[in-house]
Design a protein around this motif. Structure first.
Motif, short mmCIF file in Angstrom:
data_model
loop_
_atom_site.label_atom_id
_atom_site.label_comp_id
_atom_site.label_asym_id
_atom_site.label_seq_id
_atom_site.Cartn_x
_atom_site.Cartn_y
_atom_site.Cartn_z
N UNK A 87 0.81 -1.22 0.00
CA UNK A 87 0.00 0.00 0.00
C UNK A 87 0.84 1.27 0.00
N UNK A 88 2.16 1.15 -0.02
CA UNK A 88 2.98 2.36 -0.06
C UNK A 88 3.33 2.71 -1.50
N UNK A 92 7.92 6.59 -1.48
CA UNK A 92 7.86 6.53 -0.01
C UNK A 92 8.46 5.22 0.49
N UNK A 96 11.79 5.04 2.77
CA UNK A 96 11.68 4.39 4.08
C UNK A 96 12.74 3.30 4.25
N UNK A 99 16.07 4.84 4.65
CA UNK A 99 16.28 5.41 5.99
C UNK A 99 16.62 4.32 7.00
N UNK A 100 15.98 3.16 6.84
CA UNK A 100 16.28 2.06 7.76
C UNK A 100 17.74 1.61 7.62
N UNK B 6 12.17 5.98 13.18
CA UNK B 6 11.85 5.96 11.75
C UNK B 6 10.64 5.06 11.50
N UNK B 7 10.64 3.90 12.14
CA UNK B 7 9.54 2.94 11.94
C UNK B 7 8.25 3.51 12.53
N UNK B 10 6.80 6.13 10.21
CA UNK B 10 6.22 5.56 8.99
C UNK B 10 4.89 4.85 9.29
N UNK B 11 4.88 4.05 10.35
CA UNK B 11 3.67 3.31 10.71
C UNK B 11 2.53 4.27 11.06
N UNK B 14 1.35 6.43 7.66
CA UNK B 14 0.66 5.72 6.59
C UNK B 14 -0.77 5.37 7.01
#
Lengths: 310, 431
Positions: A87-88, A92, A96, A99-100, B6-7, B10-11, B14
């Protein structure tokens, strides 16, 4: 030069020995092919290299330090089972994942644009991932692996599901990465790809390394006991040779055959038999066995040894 | 930036930016109000006997029927002119909803009235008929004995009890009933919120696992960081939703008084035109509950703690399966401790400071619901709230540790869903 070394690594899940005393090394500027049938322990080994799991004993070192979160940031991993957040949107998603790996949002965005351009895929930037075709998703996944400019790259079956054009793009990029002195690990059971790409191979069966070394050396070790013929006309001579026990046929089509010489049969024996029956002979070659044959032979021996031990 | 952060971001984003979230945040309070108003409305309509057939009365006293007719608004009483057998047939044919037999001896204080009906009607009907007959008999007997009016009015009077609560400023109308309703509502809000946000966490874990993206993520961050980021991100989303709801409800309650004043006429309640809002509301018999800020704060704190505790368990369950359907049997051990507090709400409302209520509200798995319920009903000492909250948080540290051990194994287990025992065994695995 940072080297990846796997040193006497053991890993068991419950009573199952997934990896048993595995050692090998991968050098920068080279591609190491990790081969083996299903269940040989390839994925278990890769997960220890990527520090997703830890060995029960033994050590995995990169640049002479045990792998850990620090090495995860210098490493790109493309798992066999591909997966993205459905769904991203593409950008994005990639930012993401970047970034991780320790990139800043800005740096990640910039790299995403660079790589999407490279794959001529800039117009997907705002597409949802589940709107993309399988092949497009593959590319996005590949970009995710490269985004943080890793020094160590681990590809598990990178070509599966790619069409020929995209396979070529991918192969060019892998070769380019080799030129820039990256250390590349490439797990596959597609032998022709391994022969094309790899400098070194490490063959695993039943959780153990059964063959390891420079690809050319390994092939030479098995001698030039293979004959390839291309011809027009009757192929009855092949059946004759085989029933005599002079050769074993690896691959055969209407106008081409690849066979292994048995019982010290001289190559000229095959040439003679062919000349007697075919209309026209286009090609005759005595050469090293193809990797797939070495694979079948070595794995067969390993299985037999294990069956005998059990 | 730390990976957990960061997680989390994002979580959170969204989910929060989705239309579904915005709609749910704005519409859920309406839904909750409707949910609580509905049983009341249904009872109201069910009690309306406008369509019900009349009750036939066999009145041997020949005096009671007019009194019955005068007394009752919920039954229509008509004189019966036929035999009881014929009446029974009429009841079967639903011409009458029942028939009432009043023997002559009732007026001597002996014998009993009998009410015949087909099945149904419930206890409510019995009580109402009983009341109506009782009052009719009393009125007739008092009239027959020529009792002085004074005595009659003494007997008719029923003194009512007004409950007032002593506060810092003096006293005000007590609203135990309303605070029970608020406590009840808050308990259910926490229950639903913990359950629903816990489900979000579980579904997120399952989606990540079944799409296989989890393998990429854990080759970048530790499984614990992924689990924690996800739990906190979805928790942040829940907190935003709860705070929005709290603000909406508080705003509505604060606006209710002034709005009422606009429409009320002080003269109708014998009040001075400049009567205070409180006086006006009390005169009109309306109590607008004020939600003390401390109650709201503790509700949020216990929601957060309860969510964290249960979300970590939901995540562990999610990591073990590939499809939501497969999670059913593993969910019971998580779901049942969450459900138990709802079963004892009655006990706690009865005696919020009783030993049982107090003890139960210190059990970490029950505390989020029961402490909030207790503090809505009564003053709960700060140390009790704080201690209970800390116990929940301490338990959370234990459950998230356990969950992350199960999680890091579970995310790589495909195929048949495990039994609960296998799941617990994973916690001892070395990854």
């Amino acid at each position: 030069m940072p080297t990846l070394s796997v040193d006497h690594v053991h890993k068991a899940y419950g009573d199952t020995k997934a990896v048993h005393d595995v050692s090998f090394a991968a050098a920068p500027g080279r591609i190491l092919g990790l081969l083996g049938p299903n269940g040989a322990g390839k994925t278990s080994t890769l997960r220890m290299i990527t520090h997703i799991t830890q060995p029960d004993s033994g050590a995995v070192r990169y640049d002479e330090r045990p792998v850990g979160p620090w090495s995860q940031r210098r490493m790109g991993y493309l798992p066999e089972e591909r997966g993205l957040y459905p769904d991203l949107r593409v950008k994005e998603q990639l930012v993401y994942l970047g970034q991780l790996k320790g990139l800043s949002a800005d740096a990640a965005t910039e790299r995403v644009h660079h790589w999407l351009e490279r794959f001529s895929a800039l117009d997907w930037v705002d597409k949802k991932t589940d709107e993309l075709s399988k092949g497009m998703q593959q590319k996005v996944q590949f970009i995710a692996t490269l985004l943080h400019d890793p020094q160590l790259l681990i590809f598990d079956e990178p070509f599966s599901g790619l069409d020929p054009i995209n396979s070529d793009v991918l192969r060019d990029i892998i070769l380019e990465l080799r030129r820039t002195d990256r250390t590349i690990l490439f797990a596959s059971h597609r032998m022709e790809q391994v022969e094309q790409l790899c400098d070194d191979i490490c063959l695993m069966a039943n959780g153990q390394v059964v063959l390891n070394g420079d690809l050319r050396e390994v092939k030479q070790r098995f001698g030039t006991n293979t004959v390839i013929v291309r011809f027009d006309g009757s192929d009855a001579f092949i059946d004759d040779l085989e029933s005599e026990g002079a050769v074993r046929v690896h691959a055969r089509s209407a106008h081409r055959a690849e066979m292994r010489l048995l019982n010290e049969t001289p190559a000229r024996r095959v040439l003679q038999a062919a000349l007697d029956t075919v209309d026209e002979l286009h090609h005759f070659e005595r050469t090293e066995p193809p990797l797939s044959e070495i694979f079948v032979e070595v794995v067969g021996e390993a299985n037999a040894a294990q069956a005998a031990a059990a | 930036m730390h990976p957990i952060w960061i997680i989390l971001k994002s979580e959170f984003w969204r989910r929060v930016r989705s239309k579904a979230f915005v709609l749910a945040t704005l519409l859920a309070p309406i839904g909750i109000v409707a949910l609580f108003a509905l049983p009341g409305l249904l009872t109201f309509f069910a009690a309306d006997s406008g369509d019900e057939p009349p009750v036939a009365v066999v009145d041997a006293t020949e005096q009671l029927l007019p009194h019955l007719q005068e007394q009752s608004s919920s039954f229509t009483f008509v004189p019966a002119n036929t035999s009881q057998e014929a009446l029974a047939d009429s009841v079967r044919a639903e011409v009458y909803s029942g028939y009432l037999v009043l023997p002559e001896t009732l007026l001597q204080g002996e014998g009993m009235a009998s009410f015949y009906r087909s099945s149904g009607g419930g206890l409510g009907t019995q009580n109402r008929i009983q009341n109506v007959v009782e009052r009719a008999v009393r009125d007739v007997r008092l009239a027959n004995e020529d009792v002085p009016d004074a005595v009659e009015s003494i007997l008719a009077a029923s003194p009512s009890l007004e409950m007032r609560r002593i506060t810092e400023q003096g006293d005000q109308a007590d609203a135990t009933l309303i605070y029970s309703a608020i406590g009840y509502m808050l308990a259910f809000v926490i229950y639903f919120a913990v359950f629903i946000y816990g489900q979000y966490v579980m579904q997120g874990v399952i989606a990540e696992k079944s799409s296989r993206v989890v393998e990429i993520v854990v080759s970048s961050v530790r499984p614990f960081e992924l689990l924690m980021g996800k739990v906190l991100g979805i928790g942040a989303m829940g907190l935003v939703q709860m705070v929005t709801w709290g603000a909406l409800v508080s705003g509505a309650l604060a606006a209710a008084g002034p709005i009422f004043m606009l429409f009320m006429d002080p003269a109708a309640y014998d009040l001075a035109p400049d009567a205070s809002q409180q006086a006006a509301l009390e005169a009109a018999g309306i109590t607008i509950p004020s939600l003390p800020l401390s109650l709201l704060v503790w509700t949020l704190l216990f929601f957060v703690a309860g969510y964290l505790l249960y979300a970590s368990l939901f995540a562990a369950v999610g990591s073990a399966v590939e499809r939501v359907q497969d999670a059913q049997s593993l969910m019971y051990p998580v779901f049942i401790p969450l459900l138990i507090p709802l079963l004892v709400i009655g006990v706690v409302i009865e005696a919020p400071n009783g030993t049982l209520s107090t003890a139960l509200s210190f059990i970490p798995f029950f505390a989020p619901i029961l402490m909030v319920l207790r503090s809505a009903l009564t003053e709960v000492a700060i140390w009790q709230l704080a201690l209970s909250w800390l116990l929940v948080m301490a338990t959370f540290v234990g459950t998230i540790w356990m969950a992350s051990r199960i999680y890091r194994v579970g995310i790589f287990m495909y195929g048949k869903p495990p039994s609960l025992r296998e799941l617990l065994r994973w916690a001892r695995y070395r990854p």
